[in-house]
Design a protein around this motif. Sequence first.
Motif, PDB file in Angstrom:
ATOM      1  N   ASP A 132       0.858  -1.184   0.000  1.00  0.00           N
ATOM      2  CA  ASP A 132       0.000   0.000   0.000  1.00  0.00           C
ATOM      3  C   ASP A 132       0.894   1.234   0.000  1.00  0.00           C
ATOM      4  O   ASP A 132       1.845   1.318   0.797  1.00  0.00           O
ATOM      5  CB  ASP A 132      -0.893   0.047   1.246  1.00  0.00           C
ATOM      6  CG  ASP A 132      -1.686  -1.235   1.447  1.00  0.00           C
ATOM      7  OD1 ASP A 132      -2.000  -1.897   0.441  1.00  0.00           O
ATOM      8  OD2 ASP A 132      -1.990  -1.563   2.611  1.00  0.00           O
ATOM      9  N   GLY A 133       0.597   2.207  -0.858  1.00  0.00           N
ATOM     10  CA  GLY A 133       1.450   3.390  -0.887  1.00  0.00           C
ATOM     11  C   GLY A 133       0.884   4.499  -1.750  1.00  0.00           C
ATOM     12  O   GLY A 133      -0.127   4.333  -2.444  1.00  0.00           O
ATOM     13  N   LEU A 134       1.557   5.640  -1.688  1.00  0.00           N
ATOM     14  CA  LEU A 134       1.221   6.791  -2.523  1.00  0.00           C
ATOM     15  C   LEU A 134       2.453   7.126  -3.359  1.00  0.00           C
ATOM     16  O   LEU A 134       3.484   7.522  -2.825  1.00  0.00           O
ATOM     17  CB  LEU A 134       0.823   7.990  -1.664  1.00  0.00           C
ATOM     18  CG  LEU A 134       0.486   9.277  -2.430  1.00  0.00           C
ATOM     19  CD1 LEU A 134      -0.778   9.091  -3.264  1.00  0.00           C
ATOM     20  CD2 LEU A 134       0.316  10.459  -1.470  1.00  0.00           C
ATOM     21  N   MET A 135       2.350   6.920  -4.666  1.00  0.00           N
ATOM     22  CA  MET A 135       3.447   7.216  -5.580  1.00  0.00           C
ATOM     23  C   MET A 135       3.284   8.622  -6.134  1.00  0.00           C
ATOM     24  O   MET A 135       2.178   9.036  -6.458  1.00  0.00           O
ATOM     25  CB  MET A 135       3.437   6.202  -6.736  1.00  0.00           C
ATOM     26  CG  MET A 135       4.572   6.344  -7.758  1.00  0.00           C
ATOM     27  SD  MET A 135       4.409   7.683  -8.980  1.00  0.00           S
ATOM     28  CE  MET A 135       2.893   7.282  -9.815  1.00  0.00           C
ATOM     29  N   PHE A 148      -2.216   3.372  -4.254  1.00  0.00           N
ATOM     30  CA  PHE A 148      -2.482   1.963  -4.533  1.00  0.00           C
ATOM     31  C   PHE A 148      -2.608   1.175  -3.231  1.00  0.00           C
ATOM     32  O   PHE A 148      -1.979   1.501  -2.218  1.00  0.00           O
ATOM     33  CB  PHE A 148      -1.399   1.353  -5.437  1.00  0.00           C
ATOM     34  CG  PHE A 148       0.006   1.398  -4.883  1.00  0.00           C
ATOM     35  CD1 PHE A 148       0.522   0.341  -4.144  1.00  0.00           C
ATOM     36  CD2 PHE A 148       0.818   2.502  -5.114  1.00  0.00           C
ATOM     37  CE1 PHE A 148       1.814   0.372  -3.644  1.00  0.00           C
ATOM     38  CE2 PHE A 148       2.120   2.544  -4.614  1.00  0.00           C
ATOM     39  CZ  PHE A 148       2.613   1.482  -3.877  1.00  0.00           C
ATOM     40  N   LYS A 149      -3.450   0.154  -3.261  1.00  0.00           N
ATOM     41  CA  LYS A 149      -3.703  -0.703  -2.099  1.00  0.00           C
ATOM     42  C   LYS A 149      -3.674  -2.149  -2.571  1.00  0.00           C
ATOM     43  O   LYS A 149      -4.280  -2.479  -3.595  1.00  0.00           O
ATOM     44  CB  LYS A 149      -5.063  -0.364  -1.482  1.00  0.00           C
ATOM     45  CG  LYS A 149      -5.315  -1.006  -0.127  1.00  0.00           C
ATOM     46  CD  LYS A 149      -6.606  -0.465   0.471  1.00  0.00           C
ATOM     47  CE  LYS A 149      -6.893  -1.066   1.842  1.00  0.00           C
ATOM     48  NZ  LYS A 149      -5.851  -0.724   2.835  1.00  0.00           N
ATOM     49  N   ASN A 150      -2.956  -2.990  -1.819  1.00  0.00           N
ATOM     50  CA  ASN A 150      -2.736  -4.377  -2.240  1.00  0.00           C
ATOM     51  C   ASN A 150      -2.174  -4.426  -3.664  1.00  0.00           C
ATOM     52  O   ASN A 150      -2.537  -5.291  -4.467  1.00  0.00           O
ATOM     53  CB  ASN A 150      -4.033  -5.192  -2.142  1.00  0.00           C
ATOM     54  CG  ASN A 150      -4.482  -5.380  -0.711  1.00  0.00           C
ATOM     55  OD1 ASN A 150      -3.664  -5.578   0.190  1.00  0.00           O
ATOM     56  ND2 ASN A 150      -5.789  -5.291  -0.483  1.00  0.00           N
ATOM     57  N   ARG A 151      -1.327  -3.418  -3.973  1.00  0.00           N
ATOM     58  CA  ARG A 151      -0.607  -3.306  -5.242  1.00  0.00           C
ATOM     59  C   ARG A 151      -1.532  -3.078  -6.444  1.00  0.00           C
ATOM     60  O   ARG A 151      -1.151  -3.298  -7.588  1.00  0.00           O
ATOM     61  CB  ARG A 151       0.290  -4.537  -5.457  1.00  0.00           C
ATOM     62  CG  ARG A 151       1.334  -4.692  -4.349  1.00  0.00           C
ATOM     63  CD  ARG A 151       2.181  -5.928  -4.506  1.00  0.00           C
ATOM     64  NE  ARG A 151       3.096  -5.858  -5.637  1.00  0.00           N
ATOM     65  CZ  ARG A 151       4.251  -5.200  -5.643  1.00  0.00           C
ATOM     66  NH1 ARG A 151       4.637  -4.521  -4.560  1.00  0.00           N
ATOM     67  NH2 ARG A 151       5.031  -5.212  -6.699  1.00  0.00           N
ATOM     68  N   GLU A 152      -2.758  -2.608  -6.163  1.00  0.00           N
ATOM     69  CA  GLU A 152      -3.709  -2.257  -7.212  1.00  0.00           C
ATOM     70  C   GLU A 152      -4.065  -0.776  -7.093  1.00  0.00           C
ATOM     71  O   GLU A 152      -4.191  -0.246  -5.986  1.00  0.00           O
ATOM     72  CB  GLU A 152      -4.991  -3.097  -7.097  1.00  0.00           C
ATOM     73  CG  GLU A 152      -4.791  -4.590  -7.293  1.00  0.00           C
ATOM     74  CD  GLU A 152      -4.458  -4.946  -8.736  1.00  0.00           C
ATOM     75  OE1 GLU A 152      -4.792  -4.147  -9.635  1.00  0.00           O
ATOM     76  OE2 GLU A 152      -3.869  -6.024  -8.960  1.00  0.00           O
ATOM     77  N   LYS A 196      -4.791  12.025   4.921  1.00  0.00           N
ATOM     78  CA  LYS A 196      -4.728  11.011   5.979  1.00  0.00           C
ATOM     79  C   LYS A 196      -4.723   9.581   5.446  1.00  0.00           C
ATOM     80  O   LYS A 196      -5.455   8.717   5.926  1.00  0.00           O
ATOM     81  CB  LYS A 196      -5.900  11.198   6.953  1.00  0.00           C
ATOM     82  CG  LYS A 196      -5.907  12.556   7.636  1.00  0.00           C
ATOM     83  CD  LYS A 196      -7.088  12.712   8.578  1.00  0.00           C
ATOM     84  CE  LYS A 196      -7.078  14.086   9.244  1.00  0.00           C
ATOM     85  NZ  LYS A 196      -8.236  14.275  10.152  1.00  0.00           N
ATOM     86  N   LEU A 197      -3.882   9.326   4.463  1.00  0.00           N
ATOM     87  CA  LEU A 197      -3.803   7.976   3.906  1.00  0.00           C
ATOM     88  C   LEU A 197      -3.032   7.027   4.824  1.00  0.00           C
ATOM     89  O   LEU A 197      -3.334   5.839   4.894  1.00  0.00           O
ATOM     90  CB  LEU A 197      -3.135   8.016   2.523  1.00  0.00           C
ATOM     91  CG  LEU A 197      -3.957   8.640   1.392  1.00  0.00           C
ATOM     92  CD1 LEU A 197      -3.141   8.702   0.109  1.00  0.00           C
ATOM     93  CD2 LEU A 197      -5.241   7.856   1.155  1.00  0.00           C
ATOM     94  N   GLY A 198      -2.008   7.549   5.495  1.00  0.00           N
ATOM     95  CA  GLY A 198      -1.234   6.714   6.408  1.00  0.00           C
ATOM     96  C   GLY A 198      -0.452   5.615   5.718  1.00  0.00           C
ATOM     97  O   GLY A 198      -0.322   4.505   6.246  1.00  0.00           O
ATOM     98  N   VAL A 199       0.067   5.911   4.514  1.00  0.00           N
ATOM     99  CA  VAL A 199       0.838   4.919   3.758  1.00  0.00           C
ATOM    100  C   VAL A 199       2.182   5.525   3.366  1.00  0.00           C
ATOM    101  O   VAL A 199       2.357   6.747   3.390  1.00  0.00           O
ATOM    102  CB  VAL A 199       0.077   4.467   2.485  1.00  0.00           C
ATOM    103  CG1 VAL A 199      -1.217   3.752   2.855  1.00  0.00           C
ATOM    104  CG2 VAL A 199      -0.206   5.658   1.568  1.00  0.00           C
TER     105      VAL A 199
END
Length: 230
Positions: A132-135, A148-152, A196-199
Amino acid sequence: MIEQERMAIIDVGSNSIRLVIYGIDAKRRYRSLYNLKIAARLSEYLNEEDALKREGFIVLTQVFTQFKAVLDAQNVDHVEAVATAAIRRATNQQEILNHIEQSMGITIRVLSGEEEAYYGYLATINSTNIKDGLMFDMGGSSTEVVYFKNREIVESYSFPIGALTLAKMWNEDQASMKRIRHVAHEHFRQLSWLKKLGVPLIGVGGSVRQLAAVHRKRQQYPVSGYTNMK
């Protein structure tokens, strides 16, 4: 690795233009053979109507003439050329594309902001194990973000601001810094999903690599390269 063919990718960005040549074997495995980047700064040649000026055409032609010589010398079988924010924004875009195709025999495909964001996301998930992240990818004239979450992909967006557009506002004083922050904030606040994504925040592209180079030098970072650098 026994090459079956050679493929080249040309990335026409707002700040730089890059040529990469790959050798491809029978199992479709790729190996980088040649990598050339030229700081063309095309976005600086857009006039007030966002049309590429004559000087910009000259610079673009010079770069592609150099690239064409390399492509011919390297016996490249296929060329995939793409352009991003500067050409995407240019009001005389079709004239630019026609000029390069007619003079160099190379067809340039203009990526949408969404496509550009997607390719940044692909680079991220194929070079990290982050689920999970913010690119974000800050180019010369645009900035792409992908959550993206769970690489989607969950959300993505392309902002019409970049390193060069913000640099034009910089006058080496606090007032210009406040103006830059205000402009960036006004763009980012449009997207409620950014809050507030927290990633983890993952940066890709040339601007981020430059920041990483400064950080590595200051901190005497012990590992060479920038991939997965924290």
